[in-house]
Design a protein around this motif. Structure first.
Motif, mmCIF file in Angstrom:
data_model
loop_
_atom_site.group_PDB
_atom_site.id
_atom_site.type_symbol
_atom_site.label_atom_id
_atom_site.label_comp_id
_atom_site.label_asym_id
_atom_site.label_seq_id
_atom_site.Cartn_x
_atom_site.Cartn_y
_atom_site.Cartn_z
ATOM 1 N N PHE A 43 -18.375 12.949 -5.740
ATOM 2 C CA PHE A 43 -18.334 11.535 -6.106
ATOM 3 C C PHE A 43 -17.149 11.346 -7.043
ATOM 4 O O PHE A 43 -16.913 12.178 -7.929
ATOM 5 C CB PHE A 43 -19.613 11.098 -6.827
ATOM 6 N N SER A 44 -16.408 10.268 -6.889
ATOM 7 C CA SER A 44 -15.269 10.059 -7.774
ATOM 8 C C SER A 44 -15.017 8.579 -8.025
ATOM 9 O O SER A 44 -15.395 7.712 -7.231
ATOM 10 C CB SER A 44 -14.011 10.710 -7.198
ATOM 11 N N PHE A 45 -14.376 8.332 -9.154
ATOM 12 C CA PHE A 45 -13.941 6.983 -9.529
ATOM 13 C C PHE A 45 -12.593 7.118 -10.223
ATOM 14 O O PHE A 45 -12.378 8.038 -11.021
ATOM 15 C CB PHE A 45 -14.940 6.315 -10.482
ATOM 16 N N GLY A 46 -11.672 6.217 -9.906
ATOM 17 C CA GLY A 46 -10.371 6.274 -10.567
ATOM 18 C C GLY A 46 -9.523 5.058 -10.245
ATOM 19 O O GLY A 46 -10.002 4.062 -9.699
ATOM 20 N N GLU A 47 -8.245 5.168 -10.603
ATOM 21 C CA GLU A 47 -7.291 4.107 -10.335
ATOM 22 C C GLU A 47 -6.044 4.688 -9.691
ATOM 23 O O GLU A 47 -5.693 5.848 -9.935
ATOM 24 C CB GLU A 47 -6.924 3.368 -11.622
ATOM 25 N N GLN A 48 -5.397 3.872 -8.858
ATOM 26 C CA GLN A 48 -4.149 4.258 -8.221
ATOM 27 C C GLN A 48 -3.059 3.267 -8.587
ATOM 28 O O GLN A 48 -3.292 2.053 -8.616
ATOM 29 C CB GLN A 48 -4.294 4.300 -6.696
ATOM 30 N N LEU A 49 -1.875 3.799 -8.847
ATOM 31 C CA LEU A 49 -0.693 2.989 -9.076
ATOM 32 C C LEU A 49 0.136 3.009 -7.803
ATOM 33 O O LEU A 49 0.584 4.073 -7.351
ATOM 34 C CB LEU A 49 0.116 3.557 -10.242
ATOM 35 N N HIS A 50 0.361 1.840 -7.197
ATOM 36 C CA HIS A 50 1.092 1.724 -5.939
ATOM 37 C C HIS A 50 2.534 1.324 -6.250
ATOM 38 O O HIS A 50 2.782 0.293 -6.886
ATOM 39 C CB HIS A 50 0.445 0.675 -5.038
ATOM 40 N N ILE A 51 3.485 2.138 -5.776
ATOM 41 C CA ILE A 51 4.891 1.892 -6.065
ATOM 42 C C ILE A 51 5.716 2.067 -4.788
ATOM 43 O O ILE A 51 5.196 2.461 -3.746
ATOM 44 C CB ILE A 51 5.415 2.858 -7.156
ATOM 45 N N GLY A 52 7.001 1.762 -4.892
ATOM 46 C CA GLY A 52 7.895 1.964 -3.767
ATOM 47 C C GLY A 52 7.907 0.795 -2.798
ATOM 48 O O GLY A 52 7.254 -0.234 -2.999
ATOM 49 N N HIS A 53 8.640 0.970 -1.695
ATOM 50 C CA HIS A 53 8.763 -0.070 -0.674
ATOM 51 C C HIS A 53 7.407 -0.373 -0.053
ATOM 52 O O HIS A 53 6.733 0.511 0.462
ATOM 53 C CB HIS A 53 9.751 0.388 0.406
ATOM 54 N N ASN A 54 6.995 -1.634 -0.106
ATOM 55 C CA ASN A 54 5.698 -2.084 0.403
ATOM 56 C C ASN A 54 4.525 -1.333 -0.238
ATOM 57 O O ASN A 54 3.447 -1.228 0.354
ATOM 58 C CB ASN A 54 5.624 -1.934 1.924
ATOM 59 N N TYR A 55 4.761 -0.784 -1.434
ATOM 60 C CA TYR A 55 3.713 -0.071 -2.185
ATOM 61 C C TYR A 55 3.101 1.075 -1.379
ATOM 62 O O TYR A 55 1.909 1.331 -1.433
ATOM 63 C CB TYR A 55 2.609 -1.039 -2.613
ATOM 64 N N ARG A 56 3.948 1.793 -0.634
ATOM 65 C CA ARG A 56 3.439 2.857 0.240
ATOM 66 C C ARG A 56 2.983 4.097 -0.530
ATOM 67 O O ARG A 56 2.111 4.832 -0.077
ATOM 68 C CB ARG A 56 4.510 3.261 1.251
ATOM 69 N N LEU A 57 3.588 4.373 -1.678
ATOM 70 C CA LEU A 57 3.242 5.572 -2.440
ATOM 71 C C LEU A 57 2.225 5.216 -3.512
ATOM 72 O O LEU A 57 2.421 4.273 -4.289
ATOM 73 C CB LEU A 57 4.491 6.176 -3.087
ATOM 74 N N ALA A 58 1.128 5.990 -3.566
ATOM 75 C CA ALA A 58 0.074 5.757 -4.557
ATOM 76 C C ALA A 58 -0.137 7.021 -5.385
ATOM 77 O O ALA A 58 -0.366 8.104 -4.844
ATOM 78 C CB ALA A 58 -1.232 5.355 -3.865
ATOM 79 N N ILE A 59 -0.034 6.883 -6.714
ATOM 80 C CA ILE A 59 -0.273 7.974 -7.650
ATOM 81 C C ILE A 59 -1.527 7.630 -8.429
ATOM 82 O O ILE A 59 -1.672 6.504 -8.916
ATOM 83 C CB ILE A 59 0.906 8.155 -8.617
ATOM 84 N N GLY A 60 -2.464 8.584 -8.554
ATOM 85 C CA GLY A 60 -3.726 8.232 -9.184
ATOM 86 C C GLY A 60 -4.343 9.312 -10.051
ATOM 87 O O GLY A 60 -3.902 10.458 -10.066
ATOM 88 N N SER A 61 -5.378 8.898 -10.764
ATOM 89 C CA SER A 61 -6.181 9.816 -11.563
ATOM 90 C C SER A 61 -7.540 9.170 -11.784
ATOM 91 O O SER A 61 -7.771 8.021 -11.396
ATOM 92 C CB SER A 61 -5.507 10.139 -12.894
ATOM 93 N N GLY A 62 -8.462 9.912 -12.396
ATOM 94 C CA GLY A 62 -9.797 9.395 -12.627
ATOM 95 C C GLY A 62 -10.760 10.512 -12.992
ATOM 96 O O GLY A 62 -10.396 11.474 -13.667
#
Length: 221
Positions: A43-62
């Motif tokens: 089970f997990s919960f977290g947030e993703q930061l979407h960056i780049g062209h059309n927000y294709r790249l997502a970096i996350g943690s949680g």
């Protein structure tokens, strides 16, 4: 793999700089891995930061929780003099593994692909003394095992669960992901004499490239 961890950390720390060109989403995930008749829930919960062209790249943690039962699993000594010694819990030793992962993901219109790595955390579990030993010299009457408490990346300490996967977006907010999990768990062998506990050494159990499936729910903030 260390370079990937470093890359993700740098991206997380620079998120404020790129905030004006990024968006953030909350991610909830539940699923399980499967190995030799065992079901390992996550089970997990977290947030993703979407960056780049059309927000294709997502970096996350949680935060991610993994539940593992060590009953019948063989743990092998990690350091001398127990390198050839194995320990097998005969009754269920349930581990509750709570870690903070980092992740990187490419998101297409329908297909996603990525990985995540448990970076640091804690493992909870009770002491168990119903054990089977192999290549252990000495009395086993006062021996017990307990999950090692502190976790660090890729099983270098404690217990961690990392994943590589691809996924299919059913709807904008729902994705099914499938891939392979790399689960490392550790128990500490202890001796109790006159109510004094002596830690003898860590024993490890690895499950490499076991299949898993996750259902992921994401909502833009």
């Amino acid at each position: 793999m260390k370079k990937l961890i470093f890359f993700c950390i740098i991206c997380l720390f620079t998120s404020k700089i790129t905030a004006q060109r990024a968006k953030v989403s909350q991610v909830f995930s539940l699923g399980a891995a499967f190995n030799s008749g065992k079901i390992i829930p996550t089970f997990s919960f977290g947030e993703q930061l979407h960056i780049g062209h059309n927000y294709r790249l997502a970096i996350g943690s949680g935060i991610r929780a993994t539940i593992f039962s060590a009953k019948g699993s063989t743990f092998t000594g990690l350091k001398s003099p127990y390198l050839s010694t194995t320990v097998t819990p005969l009754v269920s030793e349930n581990m509750f593994i709570l870690n903070a992962p980092i992740s990187a993901e490419y998101q297409g219109d329908k297909i996603v692909a990525g990985f995540n790595i448990d970076l640091i955390g804690l493992t909870f579990g009770r002491s168990k003394d119903s054990l089977a030993f192999n290549n252990y010299r000495g009395s086993t009457d006062n021996l017990s095992v307990k999950p090692t408490q502190f976790n660090f990346a890729l099983g270098s300490a404690g217990s961690t669960n990392s994943e590589i996967y691809v996924g299919f977006r059913i709807r904008e907010e729902i994705t099914i992901k499938a891939g392979v999990s790399f689960l490392f768990t550790k128990l500490n062998l202890r001796s109790t004499t006159n109510e004094q506990i002596t830690k003898l050494g860590d024993f490890g159990h690895s499950m490499n490239a076991i299949p898993f499936i996750n259902f992921v729910f994401n909502f833009e903030k």
